[in-house]
Design a protein around this motif. Structure first.
Motif, PDB file in Angstrom:
ATOM      1  N   TRP A  84      36.667  46.127  51.177  1.00 20.19           N
ATOM      2  CA  TRP A  84      35.464  45.333  51.441  1.00 20.19           C
ATOM      3  C   TRP A  84      34.234  46.035  50.891  1.00 20.19           C
ATOM      4  CZ3 TRP A  84      36.422  40.693  53.699  1.00 20.19           C
ATOM      5  CH2 TRP A  84      37.611  40.546  54.411  1.00 20.19           C
ATOM      6  N   GLY A  85      33.263  45.219  50.487  1.00 20.22           N
ATOM      7  CA  GLY A  85      31.969  45.772  50.173  1.00 20.22           C
ATOM      8  C   GLY A  85      31.168  45.966  51.442  1.00 20.22           C
ATOM      9  N   GLN A  86      29.913  46.384  51.273  1.00 23.38           N
ATOM     10  CA  GLN A  86      29.054  46.660  52.419  1.00 23.38           C
ATOM     11  C   GLN A  86      28.430  45.392  52.979  1.00 23.38           C
ATOM     12  OE1 GLN A  86      28.058  46.862  49.314  1.00 23.38           O
ATOM     13  NE2 GLN A  86      26.014  45.969  49.269  1.00 23.38           N
ATOM     14  N   GLY A  87      28.496  44.312  52.227  1.00 27.37           N
ATOM     15  CA  GLY A  87      27.947  43.037  52.673  1.00 27.37           C
ATOM     16  C   GLY A  87      26.526  42.818  52.210  1.00 27.37           C
ATOM     17  N   THR A  88      26.162  41.549  52.092  1.00 22.07           N
ATOM     18  CA  THR A  88      24.795  41.175  51.756  1.00 22.07           C
ATOM     19  C   THR A  88      24.375  40.023  52.664  1.00 22.07           C
ATOM     20  OG1 THR A  88      23.285  40.585  49.940  1.00 22.07           O
ATOM     21  CG2 THR A  88      25.466  39.577  49.886  1.00 22.07           C
ATOM     22  N   GLN A  89      23.183  40.139  53.241  1.00 18.28           N
ATOM     23  CA  GLN A  89      22.719  39.165  54.218  1.00 18.28           C
ATOM     24  C   GLN A  89      22.178  37.918  53.523  1.00 18.28           C
ATOM     25  OE1 GLN A  89      22.585  39.308  57.819  1.00 18.28           O
ATOM     26  NE2 GLN A  89      22.041  37.147  57.525  1.00 18.28           N
ATOM     27  N   VAL A  90      22.646  36.771  53.978  1.00 23.84           N
ATOM     28  CA  VAL A  90      22.105  35.481  53.545  1.00 23.84           C
ATOM     29  C   VAL A  90      21.542  34.783  54.778  1.00 23.84           C
ATOM     30  CG1 VAL A  90      22.648  33.210  52.626  1.00 23.84           C
ATOM     31  CG2 VAL A  90      23.669  35.251  51.593  1.00 23.84           C
ATOM     32  N   TYR A 131      34.030  36.435  51.715  1.00 22.87           N
ATOM     33  CA  TYR A 131      34.113  36.118  53.132  1.00 22.87           C
ATOM     34  C   TYR A 131      32.707  36.177  53.708  1.00 22.87           C
ATOM     35  CZ  TYR A 131      39.198  36.802  53.058  1.00 22.87           C
ATOM     36  OH  TYR A 131      40.547  36.698  52.807  1.00 22.87           O
ATOM     37  N   ARG A 132      32.559  35.641  54.921  1.00 29.89           N
ATOM     38  CA  ARG A 132      31.279  35.761  55.597  1.00 29.89           C
ATOM     39  C   ARG A 132      31.493  35.918  57.093  1.00 29.89           C
ATOM     40  NH1 ARG A 132      28.957  29.553  54.718  1.00 29.89           N
ATOM     41  NH2 ARG A 132      30.381  28.494  56.167  1.00 29.89           N
ATOM     42  N   GLN A 133      30.497  36.522  57.721  1.00 29.26           N
ATOM     43  CA  GLN A 133      30.540  36.721  59.172  1.00 29.26           C
ATOM     44  C   GLN A 133      29.173  36.449  59.747  1.00 29.26           C
ATOM     45  OE1 GLN A 133      32.079  40.520  60.476  1.00 29.26           O
ATOM     46  NE2 GLN A 133      32.592  39.687  62.498  1.00 29.26           N
ATOM     47  N   ALA A 134      29.107  35.428  60.585  1.00 22.83           N
ATOM     48  CA  ALA A 134      27.875  35.092  61.284  1.00 22.83           C
ATOM     49  C   ALA A 134      27.828  35.847  62.611  1.00 22.83           C
ATOM     50  CB  ALA A 134      27.809  33.590  61.520  1.00 22.83           C
ATOM     51  N   PRO A 135      26.636  36.031  63.169  1.00 27.87           N
ATOM     52  CA  PRO A 135      26.521  36.752  64.435  1.00 27.87           C
ATOM     53  C   PRO A 135      27.384  36.125  65.525  1.00 27.87           C
ATOM     54  CG  PRO A 135      24.364  36.455  63.453  1.00 27.87           C
ATOM     55  CD  PRO A 135      25.317  35.662  62.615  1.00 27.87           C
ATOM     56  N   GLY A 136      28.188  36.947  66.196  1.00 26.17           N
ATOM     57  CA  GLY A 136      29.018  36.466  67.282  1.00 26.17           C
ATOM     58  C   GLY A 136      30.258  35.709  66.858  1.00 26.17           C
ATOM     59  N   LYS A 137      30.515  35.668  65.561  1.00 23.86           N
ATOM     60  CA  LYS A 137      31.675  34.926  65.070  1.00 23.86           C
ATOM     61  C   LYS A 137      32.604  35.839  64.282  1.00 23.86           C
ATOM     62  CE  LYS A 137      29.544  30.350  64.829  1.00 23.86           C
ATOM     63  NZ  LYS A 137      29.336  29.140  63.971  1.00 23.86           N
ATOM     64  N   GLN A 138      33.832  35.381  64.102  1.00 21.26           N
ATOM     65  CA  GLN A 138      34.791  36.140  63.312  1.00 21.26           C
ATOM     66  C   GLN A 138      34.498  35.978  61.819  1.00 21.26           C
ATOM     67  OE1 GLN A 138      38.736  34.836  64.553  1.00 21.26           O
ATOM     68  NE2 GLN A 138      38.887  36.570  65.960  1.00 21.26           N
ATOM     69  N   LYS A 192      22.677  25.489  53.926  1.00 19.75           N
ATOM     70  CA  LYS A 192      22.394  24.977  55.257  1.00 19.75           C
ATOM     71  C   LYS A 192      22.167  26.155  56.216  1.00 19.75           C
ATOM     72  CE  LYS A 192      25.714  21.208  54.472  1.00 19.75           C
ATOM     73  NZ  LYS A 192      26.940  20.550  54.982  1.00 19.75           N
ATOM     74  N   PRO A 193      21.472  25.939  57.309  1.00 22.76           N
ATOM     75  CA  PRO A 193      21.285  27.027  58.280  1.00 22.76           C
ATOM     76  C   PRO A 193      22.615  27.628  58.748  1.00 22.76           C
ATOM     77  CG  PRO A 193      19.771  25.245  58.751  1.00 22.76           C
ATOM     78  CD  PRO A 193      20.676  24.740  57.661  1.00 22.76           C
ATOM     79  N   GLU A 194      23.642  26.818  58.829  1.00 27.50           N
ATOM     80  CA  GLU A 194      24.946  27.329  59.271  1.00 27.50           C
ATOM     81  C   GLU A 194      25.637  28.213  58.236  1.00 27.50           C
ATOM     82  OE1 GLU A 194      23.899  24.130  59.310  1.00 27.50           O
ATOM     83  OE2 GLU A 194      25.559  22.740  58.834  1.00 27.50           O
ATOM     84  N   ASP A 195      25.074  28.315  57.040  1.00 26.32           N
ATOM     85  CA  ASP A 195      25.586  29.254  56.044  1.00 26.32           C
ATOM     86  C   ASP A 195      25.052  30.670  56.270  1.00 26.32           C
ATOM     87  OD1 ASP A 195      25.177  26.643  53.640  1.00 26.32           O
ATOM     88  OD2 ASP A 195      27.076  27.317  54.531  1.00 26.32           O
ATOM     89  N   THR A 196      24.122  30.817  57.196  1.00 29.00           N
ATOM     90  CA  THR A 196      23.562  32.128  57.496  1.00 29.00           C
ATOM     91  C   THR A 196      24.650  33.076  57.976  1.00 29.00           C
ATOM     92  OG1 THR A 196      21.383  31.250  58.050  1.00 29.00           O
ATOM     93  CG2 THR A 196      21.973  33.379  59.006  1.00 29.00           C
ATOM     94  N   ALA A 197      24.771  34.220  57.295  1.00 32.46           N
ATOM     95  CA  ALA A 197      25.825  35.187  57.605  1.00 32.46           C
ATOM     96  C   ALA A 197      25.669  36.396  56.695  1.00 32.46           C
ATOM     97  CB  ALA A 197      27.200  34.568  57.402  1.00 32.46           C
ATOM     98  N   VAL A 198      26.441  37.427  56.998  1.00 30.24           N
ATOM     99  CA  VAL A 198      26.624  38.512  56.046  1.00 30.24           C
ATOM    100  C   VAL A 198      27.831  38.141  55.183  1.00 30.24           C
ATOM    101  CG1 VAL A 198      27.086  40.961  55.726  1.00 30.24           C
ATOM    102  CG2 VAL A 198      25.672  40.208  57.645  1.00 30.24           C
ATOM    103  N   TYR A 199      27.637  38.196  53.873  1.00 29.92           N
ATOM    104  CA  TYR A 199      28.681  37.822  52.937  1.00 29.92           C
ATOM    105  C   TYR A 199      29.320  39.086  52.352  1.00 29.92           C
ATOM    106  CZ  TYR A 199      27.420  32.927  53.169  1.00 29.92           C
ATOM    107  OH  TYR A 199      27.205  31.633  53.624  1.00 29.92           O
ATOM    108  N   TYR A 200      30.653  39.095  52.354  1.00 27.70           N
ATOM    109  CA  TYR A 200      31.418  40.254  51.916  1.00 27.70           C
ATOM    110  C   TYR A 200      32.345  39.893  50.755  1.00 27.70           C
ATOM    111  CZ  TYR A 200      30.164  42.259  56.474  1.00 27.70           C
ATOM    112  OH  TYR A 200      29.488  42.725  57.568  1.00 27.70           O
TER     113      TYR A 200
END
Length: 114
Positions: free
Chosen positions: A104-110, A37-44, A86-94
């Motif tokens: 869930w894991g702790q996440g890794t920033q992309v 999964y992924r979560q971008a700033p301000g998004k679900q 793509k820039p829109e792939d920027t997120a924390v990936y879980y």
């Protein structure tokens, strides 16, 4: 207890590639569907891809043809190969597994940026 540890994130230019890894412990890894999964700033948080215990992958429309999920049951690890970023792939990936509840894991920033 179930533990998921992601790695492999970082900063990459548009069009580049990254490979994420998720090492699992505390579960019978081979029998479970695993997910990214992924979560971008301000998004679900949103589903990126899942892989069944038989190795069948399922992808969000936004990443189809660019991302590939895979697993190594001997290493208890699930991977996410991300190409043509793509820039829109920027997120924390879980990393995720559901065993009566979500783990869930702790996440890794992309970050995809020039």
């Amino acid at each position: 207890q179930v533990q998921l540890v992601e790695s492999g994130g970082g900063l990459v230019q548009p069009g580049g590639s990254l490979r994420l890894s998720c090492a699992a412990s505390g579960l019978v890894f081979s029998i479970h569907t695993m997910g990214w999964y992924r979560q971008a700033p301000g998004k679900q948080r949103e589903l990126v891809a899942t892989i069944t215990n038989g190795g069948s992958g399922n992808y969000a429309d936004s990443v189809k043809g660019r991302f590939t999920i895979s697993r190594d049951n001997a290493k208890k690890t699930v991977y996410l190969q991300m190409n043509s970023l793509k820039p829109e792939d920027t997120a924390v990936y879980y990393c995720n597994v559901r065993i009566r509840e979500d783990y869930w894991g702790q996440g890794t920033q992309v970050t995809v940026s020039s």
